[in-house]
Every structure is written in structure tokens, then in C-alpha cells.
Design a protein around this motif. Structure first.
Motif, PDB file in Angstrom:
ATOM      1  N   ALA A   1      69.998  85.669  89.207  1.00 10.42           N
ATOM      2  CA  ALA A   1      70.451  86.897  88.552  1.00 10.42           C
ATOM      3  C   ALA A   1      71.799  86.678  87.879  1.00 10.42           C
ATOM      4  O   ALA A   1      72.034  87.153  86.762  1.00 10.42           O
ATOM      5  N   ALA A   2      72.686  85.954  88.552  1.00  9.94           N
ATOM      6  CA  ALA A   2      73.996  85.654  87.967  1.00  9.94           C
ATOM      7  C   ALA A   2      73.836  84.838  86.690  1.00  9.94           C
ATOM      8  O   ALA A   2      74.495  85.101  85.675  1.00  9.94           O
ATOM      9  N   ALA A   3      72.939  83.861  86.731  1.00  7.86           N
ATOM     10  CA  ALA A   3      72.717  83.012  85.557  1.00  7.86           C
ATOM     11  C   ALA A   3      72.121  83.800  84.393  1.00  7.86           C
ATOM     12  O   ALA A   3      72.393  83.492  83.221  1.00  7.86           O
ATOM     13  N   SER A   4      71.337  84.826  84.722  1.00 14.64           N
ATOM     14  CA  SER A   4      70.690  85.640  83.680  1.00 14.64           C
ATOM     15  C   SER A   4      71.536  86.832  83.268  1.00 14.64           C
ATOM     16  O   SER A   4      71.181  87.549  82.326  1.00 14.64           O
ATOM     17  N   GLY A   5      72.623  87.086  84.009  1.00 16.35           N
ATOM     18  CA  GLY A   5      73.474  88.221  83.690  1.00 16.35           C
ATOM     19  C   GLY A   5      72.833  89.558  83.980  1.00 16.35           C
ATOM     20  O   GLY A   5      73.039  90.532  83.250  1.00 16.35           O
ATOM     21  N   VAL A   6      72.022  89.625  85.049  1.00 14.02           N
ATOM     22  CA  VAL A   6      71.354  90.872  85.409  1.00 14.02           C
ATOM     23  C   VAL A   6      71.668  91.240  86.854  1.00 14.02           C
ATOM     24  O   VAL A   6      72.151  90.413  87.628  1.00 14.02           O
ATOM     25  N   GLU A   7      71.390  92.484  87.203  1.00 15.50           N
ATOM     26  CA  GLU A   7      71.477  92.945  88.582  1.00 15.50           C
ATOM     27  C   GLU A   7      70.072  93.279  89.055  1.00 15.50           C
ATOM     28  O   GLU A   7      69.331  93.987  88.371  1.00 15.50           O
ATOM     29  N   VAL A   8      69.689  92.771  90.204  1.00 18.81           N
ATOM     30  CA  VAL A   8      68.380  93.050  90.784  1.00 18.81           C
ATOM     31  C   VAL A   8      68.510  94.179  91.800  1.00 18.81           C
ATOM     32  O   VAL A   8      69.394  94.149  92.668  1.00 18.81           O
ATOM     33  N   LEU A   9      67.655  95.172  91.677  1.00 20.07           N
ATOM     34  CA  LEU A   9      67.608  96.269  92.639  1.00 20.07           C
ATOM     35  C   LEU A   9      66.600  95.894  93.720  1.00 20.07           C
ATOM     36  O   LEU A   9      65.453  95.569  93.413  1.00 20.07           O
ATOM     37  N   ALA A  10      67.037  95.921  94.967  1.00 21.09           N
ATOM     38  CA  ALA A  10      66.213  95.363  96.031  1.00 21.09           C
ATOM     39  C   ALA A  10      66.003  96.333  97.182  1.00 21.09           C
ATOM     40  O   ALA A  10      66.872  97.153  97.503  1.00 21.09           O
ATOM     41  N   PHE A  11      64.832  96.219  97.786  1.00 19.01           N
ATOM     42  CA  PHE A  11      64.504  96.875  99.043  1.00 19.01           C
ATOM     43  C   PHE A  11      64.427  95.795 100.126  1.00 19.01           C
ATOM     44  O   PHE A  11      63.822  94.742  99.909  1.00 19.01           O
ATOM     45  N   VAL A  12      65.005  96.057 101.269  1.00 16.66           N
ATOM     46  CA  VAL A  12      64.864  95.152 102.409  1.00 16.66           C
ATOM     47  C   VAL A  12      63.551  95.487 103.112  1.00 16.66           C
ATOM     48  O   VAL A  12      63.309  96.638 103.488  1.00 16.66           O
ATOM     49  N   GLN A  13      62.707  94.477 103.264  1.00 19.84           N
ATOM     50  CA  GLN A  13      61.408  94.703 103.908  1.00 19.84           C
ATOM     51  C   GLN A  13      61.570  94.681 105.419  1.00 19.84           C
ATOM     52  O   GLN A  13      62.139  93.732 105.982  1.00 19.84           O
ATOM     53  N   VAL A  14      61.043  95.709 106.067  1.00 18.83           N
ATOM     54  CA  VAL A  14      61.159  95.857 107.515  1.00 18.83           C
ATOM     55  C   VAL A  14      59.754  95.917 108.116  1.00 18.83           C
ATOM     56  O   VAL A  14      58.920  96.707 107.676  1.00 18.83           O
ATOM     57  N   ASN A  15      59.529  95.103 109.126  1.00 15.95           N
ATOM     58  CA  ASN A  15      58.230  95.100 109.816  1.00 15.95           C
ATOM     59  C   ASN A  15      58.291  96.105 110.962  1.00 15.95           C
ATOM     60  O   ASN A  15      58.445  95.744 112.125  1.00 15.95           O
ATOM     61  N   VAL A  16      58.200  97.377 110.609  1.00 13.12           N
ATOM     62  CA  VAL A  16      58.330  98.442 111.601  1.00 13.12           C
ATOM     63  C   VAL A  16      57.201  98.380 112.628  1.00 13.12           C
ATOM     64  O   VAL A  16      57.417  98.591 113.824  1.00 13.12           O
ATOM     65  N   SER A  17      55.993  98.079 112.167  1.00 12.32           N
ATOM     66  CA  SER A  17      54.828  98.114 113.063  1.00 12.32           C
ATOM     67  C   SER A  17      54.791  96.936 114.033  1.00 12.32           C
ATOM     68  O   SER A  17      54.081  96.978 115.042  1.00 12.32           O
ATOM     69  N   GLY A  18      55.561  95.879 113.726  1.00 11.80           N
ATOM     70  CA  GLY A  18      55.578  94.708 114.602  1.00 11.80           C
ATOM     71  C   GLY A  18      54.341  93.831 114.513  1.00 11.80           C
ATOM     72  O   GLY A  18      54.146  92.941 115.341  1.00 11.80           O
ATOM     73  N   GLU A  19      53.511  94.032 113.499  1.00 13.91           N
ATOM     74  CA  GLU A  19      52.299  93.223 113.355  1.00 13.91           C
ATOM     75  C   GLU A  19      52.653  91.792 112.938  1.00 13.91           C
ATOM     76  O   GLU A  19      53.457  91.578 112.032  1.00 13.91           O
ATOM     77  N   SER A  20      52.020  90.839 113.575  1.00 17.18           N
ATOM     78  CA  SER A  20      52.314  89.434 113.275  1.00 17.18           C
ATOM     79  C   SER A  20      51.841  89.035 111.886  1.00 17.18           C
ATOM     80  O   SER A  20      52.305  88.043 111.325  1.00 17.18           O
ATOM     81  N   THR A  21      50.912  89.804 111.318  1.00 15.88           N
ATOM     82  CA  THR A  21      50.388  89.488 109.992  1.00 15.88           C
ATOM     83  C   THR A  21      51.282  90.000 108.865  1.00 15.88           C
ATOM     84  O   THR A  21      51.025  89.725 107.702  1.00 15.88           O
ATOM     85  N   LYS A  22      52.329  90.744 109.210  1.00 14.65           N
ATOM     86  CA  LYS A  22      53.179  91.334 108.180  1.00 14.65           C
ATOM     87  C   LYS A  22      54.536  90.628 108.102  1.00 14.65           C
ATOM     88  O   LYS A  22      55.073  90.186 109.116  1.00 14.65           O
ATOM     89  N   GLN A  23      55.057  90.557 106.880  1.00  9.24           N
ATOM     90  CA  GLN A  23      56.376  89.986 106.645  1.00  9.24           C
ATOM     91  C   GLN A  23      57.435  91.045 106.949  1.00  9.24           C
ATOM     92  O   GLN A  23      57.141  92.224 107.117  1.00  9.24           O
ATOM     93  N   GLY A  24      58.693  90.615 106.968  1.00  4.64           N
ATOM     94  CA  GLY A  24      59.789  91.565 107.091  1.00  4.64           C
ATOM     95  C   GLY A  24      60.636  91.348 108.324  1.00  4.64           C
ATOM     96  O   GLY A  24      60.242  90.671 109.280  1.00  4.64           O
TER      97      GLY A  24
END
Length: 230
Positions: free
Chosen positions: A111-134
Motif C-alpha cells: 500500500a505504501a508503494a502504491s500510495g494508497v490506504e487499505v480499509l481492513a476488517f480483522v477476521q475473528v473466528n468467533v465460532s471456534g470452528e477449526s475449518t475457519k480462519q481468523g
């Protein structure tokens, strides 16, 4: 059912969910998940006034982005490998799956190299499933503290995926917990600016997610149908 009819049907259901829960319809944004449909259908979605487009594979998304000359605001909604960041930053305004520092470092660098700002969400594995990221909910505060050093990423909220349930009502505790987590983090003032956004809810459970405070719902088949990938 035509795309226009599906959009109207979804709009009615979103409005009803807002009415039930006292939320403002203007606070709920639709991300049209176009990963299974053609460039032509994606263009039609944009023409209908839905300007947020969600994709999860750079190799499929980039040809669409190029064909449509970057129309709309593009959201990366899948697991993002660090080696694919170069293909995403500069084209995707939003990333919904920030879940590790190594990824943040690569996104910030690009992003710094491109001169942009990325808007991000932090992924949270609330359910605790092993198949899910976060991240685990207990890990999010420390992660956000580390994120403060990256100047080209702005974390605007949290994202989660609920388990696939026959009865959507069973997803409610997952969505509620993400909202509570966001509110707890804001109360502690963990980030420079409050986290305002919650990306949660898909075709099968978006009404429950909205009732629990979703500000972004990611809608695929129910909205755009399902076709062959390009």
C-alpha cells in the motif's frame, strides 16, 4: 427471478430486519459477492446501483476488475495469501480477512508503494470452528495494538463467518459476540479511532446478522444468482 427482482426482494428483507431491530437501513451496506458469475453479470450489478463488489480469488477477480476498468469499490473477502497481496492492493479498497501480522506487513508495504490506504476488517473466528480462519476473540486486542504501527492500513471493524445452520436463528450468538467484542474494544480505546464496522452475514443468515448490528452483509447467490466462474 431477474436481478432487479432479487435486489428488490433482498432490500425488503433488509428493511424488515432493520425495522425489527431498530437499526437504520442506511447503516447496512451490501457487498455483492460475484465470484461465481461473469463479467457481464458483475457489470449489470453495478449498473443496478450496487457498487460494492466482493471476490475471494485474485486470479478470477483481476480479469473482471480490468474488464470493468475498476468500476465500483472492490472487497477482498476470502483468505488472503501473502504472495497474492501484490495482486490485491491497489485494486481492492477493502480487505475483510486480516488475521496475521505477516499479512499486515505485506499489505502495508504494498500500500505504501502504491500510495494508497487499505480499509481492513480483522477476521475473528468467533465460532471456534477449526475449518475457519481468523483470530480467537481473546487475541484481537493485542493484534489491534500491533496494527497501530502500520500507516497504510486503517482497521475499520471486525469480520466473522457463522456456521452454516439450517435454522439461521442459531447463528445469532456468533454475530452478537462479534458486536460485543467490538464494543468492548472501543470501550478500552484500543485503536486511535473507534471501530465502527461489522462485516457479518451471508445469504442464509444476513437478517439475523443485521438484527445483531451488521453494517456490511456479503450476499452471493441470493442476490446475483450462481453461474460459471470466468
Amino acid at each position: 427471478m431477474s436481478l432487479q427482482d432479487r435486489i428488490q426482494h433482498v432490500e425488503e428483507r433488509i428493511q424488515a430486519a432493520c425495522d425489527r431491530s431498530g437499526h437504520n437501513r442506511n447503516d447496512v451496506n451490501i457487498v455483492a459477492v460475484t465470484k461465481y458469475v461473469s463479467v457481464e453479470m458483475t457489470q449489470t450489478v453495478l449498473d443496478q446501483g450496487i457498487l460494492h463488489i466482493g471476490e475471494n480469488r485474485p486470479q478470477n477477480a483481476i480479469p473482471k476488475w480490468e474488464a470493468l476498468q475498476g468500476r465500483g469499490a472492490w472487497h477482498f473477502i476470502g483468505h488472503l495469501q501473502s504472495r497474492k497481496v501484490k495482486d490485491v492492493v491497489g485494486k481492492f479498497k477493502y480487505i475483510h480477512s486480516l488475521d496475521r501480522i505477516s499479512l499486515a506487513e505485506e499489505v502495508d508495504k504494498r500500500a505504501a508503494a502504491s500510495g494508497v490506504e487499505v480499509l481492513a476488517f480483522v477476521q475473528v473466528n468467533v465460532s471456534g470452528e477449526s475449518t475457519k480462519q481468523g483470530l480467537e476473540p481473546s487475541e484481537v486486542e493485542a493484534f489491534l495494538q500491533e496494527m497501530e504501527r502500520y500507516t497504510h492500513i486503517k482497521v475499520i471493524g471486525l469480520m466473522t463467518m457463522a456456521p452454516i445452520e439450517e435454522d439461521p436463528e442459531l447463528t445469532r450468538p456468533v454475530f452478537r459476540r462479534l458486536r460485543e467484542l467490538r464494543d468492548e474494544l472501543n470501550a478500552k480505546m484500543v485503536t486511535r479511532e473507534p471501530l465502527t464496522e461489522l462485516s457479518m452475514g451471508m445469504s442464509g443468515d444476513f437478517e439475523i446478522a443485521i438484527e445483531e448490528g451488521a453494517t456490511w452483509v456479503r450476499l452471493g447467490t441470493i442476490l446475483v444468482g450462481k453461474g460459471e466462474e470466468d
